[in-house]
Design an enzyme around this catalytic site. Structure first.
Site, mmCIF file in Angstrom:
data_model
loop_
_atom_site.group_PDB
_atom_site.id
_atom_site.type_symbol
_atom_site.label_atom_id
_atom_site.label_comp_id
_atom_site.label_asym_id
_atom_site.label_seq_id
_atom_site.Cartn_x
_atom_site.Cartn_y
_atom_site.Cartn_z
ATOM 1 N N ARG A 88 13.688 -0.367 -42.364
ATOM 2 C CA ARG A 88 12.988 -1.658 -42.316
ATOM 3 C C ARG A 88 11.501 -1.462 -42.076
ATOM 4 N NH1 ARG A 88 15.405 -6.172 -38.601
ATOM 5 N NH2 ARG A 88 13.500 -7.037 -39.457
ATOM 6 N N ASN B 239 3.811 -4.927 -39.933
ATOM 7 C CA ASN B 239 3.573 -6.145 -39.160
ATOM 8 C C ASN B 239 2.238 -6.819 -39.444
ATOM 9 O OD1 ASN B 239 6.084 -5.857 -38.120
ATOM 10 N ND2 ASN B 239 5.439 -5.121 -36.114
ATOM 11 N N CYS C 52 18.399 -10.964 -31.706
ATOM 12 C CA CYS C 52 18.565 -9.659 -32.353
ATOM 13 C C CYS C 52 18.846 -8.656 -31.229
ATOM 14 C CB CYS C 52 17.321 -9.285 -33.147
ATOM 15 S SG CYS C 52 15.972 -8.753 -32.105
HETATM 16 C C1 EPZ Z 1 6.093 -9.150 -33.035
HETATM 17 O O1 EPZ Z 1 7.309 -9.832 -32.842
HETATM 18 C C2 EPZ Z 1 6.445 -7.905 -33.820
HETATM 19 N N1 EPZ Z 1 7.013 -8.284 -35.128
HETATM 20 C C3 EPZ Z 1 7.444 -7.064 -33.036
HETATM 21 O O2 EPZ Z 1 7.670 -5.870 -33.777
HETATM 22 C C4 EPZ Z 1 6.817 -6.707 -31.685
HETATM 23 O O3 EPZ Z 1 7.761 -6.000 -30.926
HETATM 24 C C5 EPZ Z 1 6.414 -7.994 -30.941
HETATM 25 O O4 EPZ Z 1 5.525 -8.772 -31.770
HETATM 26 C C6 EPZ Z 1 5.699 -7.701 -29.632
HETATM 27 O O5 EPZ Z 1 4.569 -6.935 -29.882
HETATM 28 C C7 EPZ Z 1 6.178 -8.662 -36.106
HETATM 29 O O6 EPZ Z 1 4.971 -8.722 -35.943
HETATM 30 C C8 EPZ Z 1 6.813 -9.025 -37.419
HETATM 31 P P1 EPZ Z 1 6.427 -12.063 -29.721
HETATM 32 P P2 EPZ Z 1 7.289 -11.349 -32.274
HETATM 33 O O7 EPZ Z 1 6.523 -13.462 -30.243
HETATM 34 O O8 EPZ Z 1 6.075 -12.043 -32.708
HETATM 35 C C9 EPZ Z 1 8.735 -14.390 -26.331
HETATM 36 C C10 EPZ Z 1 8.926 -4.174 -34.747
HETATM 37 O O9 EPZ Z 1 9.546 -3.276 -34.190
HETATM 38 N N2 EPZ Z 1 8.595 -15.571 -27.197
HETATM 39 O O10 EPZ Z 1 5.080 -11.492 -29.491
HETATM 40 O O11 EPZ Z 1 8.608 -11.949 -32.581
HETATM 41 C C11 EPZ Z 1 9.630 -13.319 -26.940
HETATM 42 O O12 EPZ Z 1 10.984 -13.592 -26.657
HETATM 43 C C12 EPZ Z 1 8.999 -5.590 -34.221
HETATM 44 O O13 EPZ Z 1 8.157 -4.001 -35.735
HETATM 45 C C13 EPZ Z 1 9.034 -16.788 -26.723
HETATM 46 O O14 EPZ Z 1 9.546 -16.894 -25.609
HETATM 47 O O15 EPZ Z 1 7.206 -11.114 -30.708
HETATM 48 C C14 EPZ Z 1 9.143 -12.062 -26.274
HETATM 49 O O16 EPZ Z 1 9.733 -11.939 -25.008
HETATM 50 C C15 EPZ Z 1 10.063 -5.727 -33.171
HETATM 51 N N3 EPZ Z 1 8.910 -17.889 -27.533
HETATM 52 C C16 EPZ Z 1 7.648 -12.311 -26.109
HETATM 53 O O17 EPZ Z 1 7.472 -13.744 -26.225
HETATM 54 C C17 EPZ Z 1 8.342 -17.813 -28.783
HETATM 55 O O18 EPZ Z 1 8.229 -18.852 -29.464
HETATM 56 C C18 EPZ Z 1 6.779 -11.634 -27.173
HETATM 57 O O19 EPZ Z 1 7.335 -11.952 -28.429
HETATM 58 C C19 EPZ Z 1 7.911 -16.553 -29.241
HETATM 59 C C20 EPZ Z 1 8.028 -15.454 -28.432
#
Ligand code: EPZ
Length: 438
Positions: free
Chosen positions: A405, A23, A120
């Site tokens: 992955r 990440n 997902c």
């Molecule tokens: C990152 O995902 C990580 N992936 C995830 O790791 C990790 O679980 C997540 O951050 C939380 O720490 C990478 O860094 C590639 P978020 P990300 O945007 O950025 C909501 C793994 O296992 N949200 O921080 O997609 C979202 O739905 C993966 O390695 C919105 O509503 O997560 C969630 O509830 C899985 N609108 C919360 O925010 C947006 O535009 C946090 O999501 C973006 C996010």
């Protein structure tokens, strides 16, 4: 489809070396789109998401070399020209982090055509905050046919404009996407309510090495002074704190004595604190954590939070540990709406877990027995591996492509410290097609 077969009961003993953080590597590879010069990234983990990102960048026209040898895990990316600043649904649907190319493409090329990721297993995963932030920077965004089309405004010199951005919710890749876009915007950008994950700070370290002017990465408020261009750089990716946490739990669960080397304990504070509450003993050095599983485990409640709180990416692994701890642990998942897919598979192995909305009530101290189980997402599969390491008998985990992955050579690493684990193809080979009726 590959499966892992694990016979439980062995204590893990010895040293396991942690790979580079997936990440951190993903946004850093996307950052290479911001310059026409070569960007060299070292300590890249050999995992499927990196290969997917290589394909994505190459499809745009970037030259991507990717090599894994004993001496190095390195990629050199040169986006001299980007013939098609696009990310197709075919690739994005396999890895939603592909949306990390959105900000760099708009900033570098003035336009981007990126598939919406779709949901997902763990949740809806919208990117509305990425889009809102880009609009704040002056991008003009339309969404149709499942794609986001973003262009810069010709009336503003076809260049993004620095702005004030306050994130409605803390988003890791949202912070990273907009941080990359802001580096080439005209003027200053101030982003507030940013994600503070170490991977954000690692990305900023690369961007500053490329000539960006970023301050405050790793805190809630980040200042970016836009520059007209960025140059190439060389950067070493930070160790994977989630892989490290996973192996620390493995050492504790199996009653082993495991040295988790090449990690950064400063990124593990919340994980180590919670494990100490459950009775796990550790000895922390500058770049390693030794875990001694010779103490009985006791239940402790858990809340997943944004960094520096306990990471949601370690929730499934903690649940596996909670099934063996004396007492009842209440696990609350505050980040994603559907991240308990592993619970039912653990129940099939004998765990006592009840799900109530965002809470999982784990009644610990239950012996686990081997079973044929199904991985549903990356960290859920890690949870099943951990449970299999202490289950009685031989567990078969199907759909391990989820695991591949984000975990580099996990069976080799576990085997090297005493686990009885092997990877097999289809255990129940498909019956040969019946001979055609004559
Ligand atoms: C990152 O995902 C990580 N992936 C995830 O790791 C990790 O679980 C997540 O951050 C939380 O720490 C990478 O860094 C590639 P978020 P990300 O945007 O950025 C909501 C793994 O296992 N949200 O921080 O997609 C979202 O739905 C993966 O390695 C919105 O509503 O997560 C969630 O509830 C899985 N609108 C919360 O925010 C947006 O535009 C946090 O999501 C973006 C996010």
């Amino acid at each position: 489809m590959d499966k892992l077969v694990i016979r439980g009961g062995n204590a893990l003993l010895g040293t396991v070396r942690i790979s580079g953080a997936k990440n951190a590597a993903l946004p850093c590879m996307a950052a290479a789109l911001l310059t026409d010069e070569p960007v060299i990234l070292e300590n890249i983990p050999q995992v499927r998401d990196i290969e997917t990102t290589r394909k994505l960048l190459a499809a745009m026209g970037a030259e991507v070399e990717l090599g894994y040898g004993r001496a190095h895990h390195r990629t050199t990316i040169c986006a001299r020209t980007l013939a098609s600043p696009e990310a197709s649904y075919e690739l994005v649907k396999t890895m939603r982090a592909s949306t990390l190319v959105l900000g760099p493409l708009v900033a570098r090329c003035g336009r981007a055509h990126v598939s919406l990721p779709g949901g997902c297993a763990i949740g809806a995963r919208p990117i509305d905050l990425h889009i809102k932030g880009l609009e704040r920077l002056g991008a003009m965004i339309t969404q149709e046919h499942g794609y986001v089309e973003a262009i810069t405004d010709p009336l503003k010199g076809d260049r993004l404009q620095g702005a004030e951005i306050v994130f409605d919710k803390i988003t890791v890749t949202g912070t990273e996407d907009l941080l990359m876009a802001a580096t080439l915007a005209e003027g200053e950008t101030v982003m507030q309510n940013c994600a503070r994950e170490p991977e954000v700070a690692d990305l900023a370290a690369l961007l500053n090495a490329m000539g960006a002017k970023i301050q405050g990465a790793g805190t809630s408020t980040i200042h970016v002074k836009g520059v007209s261009r960025l140059h190439g750089a060389r950067h070493r990716i930070i160790p994977d704190r989630i892989e490290a946490g996973t192996f620390i739990v493995a050492g504790a669960l199996t009653g082993g004595d495991l040295n988790v080397a090449g990690c950064n304990p400063a990124h593990l504070t919340a994980i180590l604190q919670k494990l100490a509450e459950t009775g796990v003993k550790t000895a922390v050095k500058a770049d390693s954590v030794r875990v001694m599983g010779d103490q009985p485990l006791k239940a402790a409640d858990l809340n997943t939070e944004e960094y520096p709180g306990f990471p949601t990416d370690m929730q499934a692994q903690y649940m596996a540990l909670a099934t063996q701890a004396a007492g009842t642990s209440i696990i609350t998942e505050n980040i994603f709406e559907n991240r308990f897919m592993h619970a039912q598979e653990l129940v099939r192995m004998g765990a006592d877990i009840k799900i109530e909305g965002r809470r999982a009530i784990v009644r610990g101290g239950t012996a686990l027995s081997a079973a044929a189980v199904l991985a549903s997402d990356l960290r859920a599969s890690a949870s099943l591996v951990l449970a299999a390491l202490v289950a009685d008998g031989e567990t078969i985990i199907d759909r391990v492509y989820h695991l591949d992955r984000g975990y580099e050579h996990i069976e080799e690493k576990l085997k090297a410290v005493g686990a009885e684990i092997r990877r097999v193809g289809d255990i129940f080979p498909k019956r040969a097609a019946a001979p055609a009726r004559t």
